[in-house]
Scaffold this active site. Sequence first.
Site, PDB file in Angstrom:
ATOM      1  N   GLY A  92      37.361  37.004  46.145  1.00  0.00           N
ATOM      2  CA  GLY A  92      38.068  37.048  47.427  1.00  0.00           C
ATOM      3  C   GLY A  92      37.149  37.056  48.634  1.00  0.00           C
ATOM      4  N   LYS A 149      47.871  37.641  40.983  1.00  0.00           N
ATOM      5  CA  LYS A 149      47.726  39.043  41.423  1.00  0.00           C
ATOM      6  C   LYS A 149      49.081  39.564  41.927  1.00  0.00           C
ATOM      7  CE  LYS A 149      42.845  38.205  42.179  1.00  0.00           C
ATOM      8  NZ  LYS A 149      41.635  38.466  42.925  1.00  0.00           N
ATOM      9  N   GLU A 169      33.473  37.503  36.150  1.00  0.00           N
ATOM     10  CA  GLU A 169      33.936  37.561  37.540  1.00  0.00           C
ATOM     11  C   GLU A 169      33.102  38.583  38.302  1.00  0.00           C
ATOM     12  OE1 GLU A 169      38.184  36.262  38.415  1.00  0.00           O
ATOM     13  OE2 GLU A 169      38.351  38.249  37.576  1.00  0.00           O
ATOM     14  N   HIS A 193      40.509  43.386  34.259  1.00  0.00           N
ATOM     15  CA  HIS A 193      40.185  42.765  35.549  1.00  0.00           C
ATOM     16  C   HIS A 193      39.556  43.826  36.462  1.00  0.00           C
ATOM     17  CE1 HIS A 193      40.559  40.822  39.443  1.00  0.00           C
ATOM     18  NE2 HIS A 193      40.692  39.678  38.786  1.00  0.00           N
ATOM     19  N   SER A 221      36.108  33.266  43.961  1.00  0.00           N
ATOM     20  CA  SER A 221      36.092  32.246  45.021  1.00  0.00           C
ATOM     21  C   SER A 221      35.925  30.823  44.501  1.00  0.00           C
ATOM     22  CB  SER A 221      35.022  32.574  46.072  1.00  0.00           C
ATOM     23  OG  SER A 221      35.303  33.824  46.681  1.00  0.00           O
ATOM     24  N   GLU A 261      39.938  44.510  39.433  1.00  0.00           N
ATOM     25  CA  GLU A 261      40.878  45.222  40.316  1.00  0.00           C
ATOM     26  C   GLU A 261      41.632  46.315  39.568  1.00  0.00           C
ATOM     27  OE1 GLU A 261      42.780  41.706  41.889  1.00  0.00           O
ATOM     28  OE2 GLU A 261      40.907  41.190  42.903  1.00  0.00           O
ATOM     29  N   ASN A 317      45.415  33.288  38.647  1.00  0.00           N
ATOM     30  CA  ASN A 317      45.816  34.700  38.662  1.00  0.00           C
ATOM     31  C   ASN A 317      46.486  34.982  40.003  1.00  0.00           C
ATOM     32  OD1 ASN A 317      46.043  37.460  38.586  1.00  0.00           O
ATOM     33  ND2 ASN A 317      43.831  37.864  38.685  1.00  0.00           N
TER      34      ASN A 317
HETATM   35  P1  13P Z   1      39.460  34.751  44.111  1.00  0.00           P
HETATM   36  O1  13P Z   1      39.546  33.357  43.517  1.00  0.00           O
HETATM   37  O2  13P Z   1      40.507  34.981  45.177  1.00  0.00           O
HETATM   38  O3  13P Z   1      38.076  35.095  44.516  1.00  0.00           O
HETATM   39  O4  13P Z   1      39.861  35.787  42.947  1.00  0.00           O
HETATM   40  C1  13P Z   1      39.205  35.706  41.732  1.00  0.00           C
HETATM   41  C2  13P Z   1      39.898  36.579  40.761  1.00  0.00           C
HETATM   42  O5  13P Z   1      39.836  37.799  40.836  1.00  0.00           O
HETATM   43  C3  13P Z   1      40.684  35.938  39.697  1.00  0.00           C
HETATM   44  O6  13P Z   1      41.050  36.845  38.715  1.00  0.00           O
END
Ligand code: 13P
Length: 262
Positions: A175, A13, A169, A99, A215, A101, A11
Amino acid sequence: MKAHKPLVIGNWKLNPATLGKARKLFTEIRDRYGRRKSAINAVVAPPFPFISEIERLSPSRRIELAAQDVFFESTGAYTGEVSLPMLKSVGVSYVMVGHSERRARGETDEDVYRDVQVVLKNKTQVVICVGEKARDDHGNYFGVVEAQLRAALRDVKKTWLPNVIIAYEPIWAIGTGNTATPEDAREMKLFIAKILTDRFGRKEAKKVRIIYGGSVKKGNAAALLETGEVDGFLVGGASLRPADFVSILNTAVEYVKNSQAT
Ligand code: 13P
């Protein structure tokens, strides 16, 4: 042997900044990953404006395409939105929905429900993202995940399940470098599988892949597959570093090889 082909989605982002950089990132991933690997589903989820160019760079679809989001209407007066038919027409096979976010920016369970419906009615694979903000000593986080799942799966028909993927997740792991332990990932995977079984029956529930995100790195991917028993990953940060992402893809390929050998 594992019931499912592992699924690993990068992803991206809101990255990278330009089309030129997206081309470079994808080309490096594609070239490092190489040929002849169909043991897993390897997928990238670029920002919308880059998708058709990335599709052009992967004519064989050894690396497939996902969208990071979708709007539930297919056409009409909806300025700024992107529909499922648009995404399909540029080669997208997986659509991420809910997601954290996006939820943090106001997306509700009802929005997630509508998005899931439009993706599945159009015979496309949906990646339903669920996960708690924080853990507590009383196990309330199970209730959070259960509520998100039940809302997203409302009206989902059994026959659609082969196109359903659940991505667990936990927000505290995204992150932050705080990956869930393989044991925590496994426990939540079993919990999600139980909810699916309650809702659809055991045989049908098994058709759903349950992947983990938060992560994921080259150093923890193997244990999450082996001990965590997850069916793959949703990778954020590490998917922007070609060597790291391909190392995670290769870990999944190796995992399949080893489990076939035993
Ligand atoms: P990270 O791998 O940067 O923690 O992000 C995970 C994520 O949100 C994937 O959709």
